[in-house]
Write an enzyme that holds these catalytic residues in place. Structure first.
Site, mmCIF file in Angstrom:
data_model
loop_
_atom_site.group_PDB
_atom_site.id
_atom_site.type_symbol
_atom_site.label_atom_id
_atom_site.label_comp_id
_atom_site.label_asym_id
_atom_site.label_seq_id
_atom_site.Cartn_x
_atom_site.Cartn_y
_atom_site.Cartn_z
ATOM 1 N N SER A 96 0.856 -1.185 0.000
ATOM 2 C CA SER A 96 0.000 0.000 0.000
ATOM 3 C C SER A 96 0.896 1.239 0.000
ATOM 4 O O SER A 96 1.786 1.337 -0.838
ATOM 5 C CB SER A 96 -0.946 -0.023 1.202
ATOM 6 O OG SER A 96 -1.856 1.049 1.147
ATOM 7 N N HIS A 148 -2.621 -1.173 -3.280
ATOM 8 C CA HIS A 148 -3.788 -0.313 -3.073
ATOM 9 C C HIS A 148 -3.669 0.932 -3.954
ATOM 10 O O HIS A 148 -2.884 1.834 -3.678
ATOM 11 C CB HIS A 148 -3.888 0.118 -1.606
ATOM 12 C CG HIS A 148 -4.116 -1.019 -0.664
ATOM 13 N ND1 HIS A 148 -3.959 -0.914 0.696
ATOM 14 C CD2 HIS A 148 -4.508 -2.297 -0.875
ATOM 15 C CE1 HIS A 148 -4.244 -2.067 1.282
ATOM 16 N NE2 HIS A 148 -4.572 -2.930 0.334
ATOM 17 N N ASP A 203 -3.967 -5.029 6.232
ATOM 18 C CA ASP A 203 -4.279 -5.891 5.095
ATOM 19 C C ASP A 203 -3.093 -6.818 4.832
ATOM 20 O O ASP A 203 -1.946 -6.376 4.797
ATOM 21 C CB ASP A 203 -4.562 -5.034 3.860
ATOM 22 C CG ASP A 203 -5.128 -5.855 2.709
ATOM 23 O OD1 ASP A 203 -5.572 -6.994 2.943
ATOM 24 O OD2 ASP A 203 -5.137 -5.336 1.574
#
Length: 350
Positions: A170, A197, A294
């Site tokens: 991310s 992401h 995540d």
């Protein structure tokens, strides 16, 4: 000042120091005011060009750099790698109107080392919500991480052969991916899956960037797409990658838009969990820089299936949220910088 107040101030952690790099004197003044509102940050300096920024960083330590991209002489994108190298541990937040002109500029900035980007509005747009969002981004990039570090930190994990590499990332992940992929030789012939992401509109630009960095073809994942040796596949910005077994004929990908517990779309967890079901001990899972948790559930599934999990170390991460959560839960076989992860992958090709 009362003695108790002096004691509290003396014991408080130091304010993160911020360097503003923008050729507009008005923008520098507005950003400085927004930065210091609330007393959370200290403006260490405000300069008009890359040269002055590098000179400042040569003698001063800062925690965060707010960087404009459109500047005379050396533009922000050109100067970004030097700022990252000279700034040490400083994170770079690109604050530029050019980030609104297309995903390519944003992805390029992230690939060159920026930790995050934010569109700088014009005129009256500088007021209100922008200041709030700016300080939120600055807080996330400078907050101190206190997650416990896994005791299983090794330089070279003893792992078996693997048939596939799955990478989740991310904030700060594109910079880490750049460092990792540059080390992997073209002769490495396993598929590489990446969930980063990013908004859906960025996916084609991101795939093109990964193809250049990885020196191999890269596709945006499509429903029912089959995996092929030596190619990179990236998750689209609006769907999770889910692997399904085709028996002896290999593996295919399905796209899922089902909501997941961590709230991300796309999410690293469905990718890792489904790949663990298909590949078991022949899966290498990598979790790079990013905010949140995540990848934690997916990493646990990989370990249960006998696969290997490697996470990026805190020192090289823009944000040690995702890799820190996996390491803190004891699911990481190794914690190392991206270049070392790339070298470990490259060893499979030799």
């Amino acid at each position: 000042m009362p003695a108790s107040s002096r004691l509290l101030r003396r014991n408080a952690p130091p304010q993160p120091r911020v360097l503003i790099v923008d050729d507009s004197a008005v923008a520098r003044a507005v950003l400085a005011r927004m930065t210091e509102d609330g007393g959370q940050f200290e403006v260490a300096g405000a300069v008009a060009n890359i040269g002055d920024a590098l000179a400042f960083l040569g003698g001063e330590r800062v925690d965060l750099i707010l960087l404009d991209l459109e500047m005379p002489g050396i533009d922000g994108l050109t100067g970004l790698p030097d700022l990252v190298a000279t700034g040490g541990d400083a994170r770079v937040l690109v604050v530029s109107s050019s980030c609104d002109q297309g995903a390519a500029t944003t992805v390029q900035a992230l690939a060159l080392g920026a930790a995050d980007t934010l569109v700088k509005p014009g005129g009256a747009g500088f007021a209100g919500r922008f200041a709030e969002v700016l300080r939120e981004r600055m807080t996330k990039l400078t907050e101190r991480r206190h997650e416990p570090i896994s005791s299983r930190i090794v330089e070279r994990p003893a792992i078996g052969r693997f048939d596939i590499v799955a990478i989740g990332a991310s904030t700060g992940g594109i910079h880490a991916l750049s460092a990792l992929l540059r080390v992997v030789p073209r002769t490495f012939d396993r598929p590489i899956l990446i969930t980063q992401h990013l908004p859906a509109s960025f996916s084609p630009y991101f795939a093109a960037q990964m193809a250049v960095l990885g020196n191999r073809p890269c596709d945006v994942a499509g429903d029912r797409m089959r995996l092929h040796p030596g190619r990179i596949v990236v998750a689209p910005g609006d769907a999770h990658i889910v692997a399904v077994s085709l028996g002896d004929s290999g593996c295919a990908l399905r796209l899922s838009r089902e909501l997941v517990a961590n709230g991300n779309m796309p999410s690293v967890d469905p990718m890792l969990s489904s790949l663990a079901d298909v590949f078991g001990p022949r899966l290498l899972a990598v979790v790079l820089s990013g905010m949140g948790r995540d990848g934690l559930e997916g990493a646990e599934a990989v370990r249960r299936a006998g696969g290997t999990v490697v996470v990026q170390d805190e020192a090289s991460s823009a944000v040690w949220g995702m890799p820190g959560a996996v390491a803190g839960a004891g699911h990481a076989d190794a914690v190392m910088p991206p270049e070392a992860i790339g070298e470990m992958i490259a060893a499979q090709a030799r």
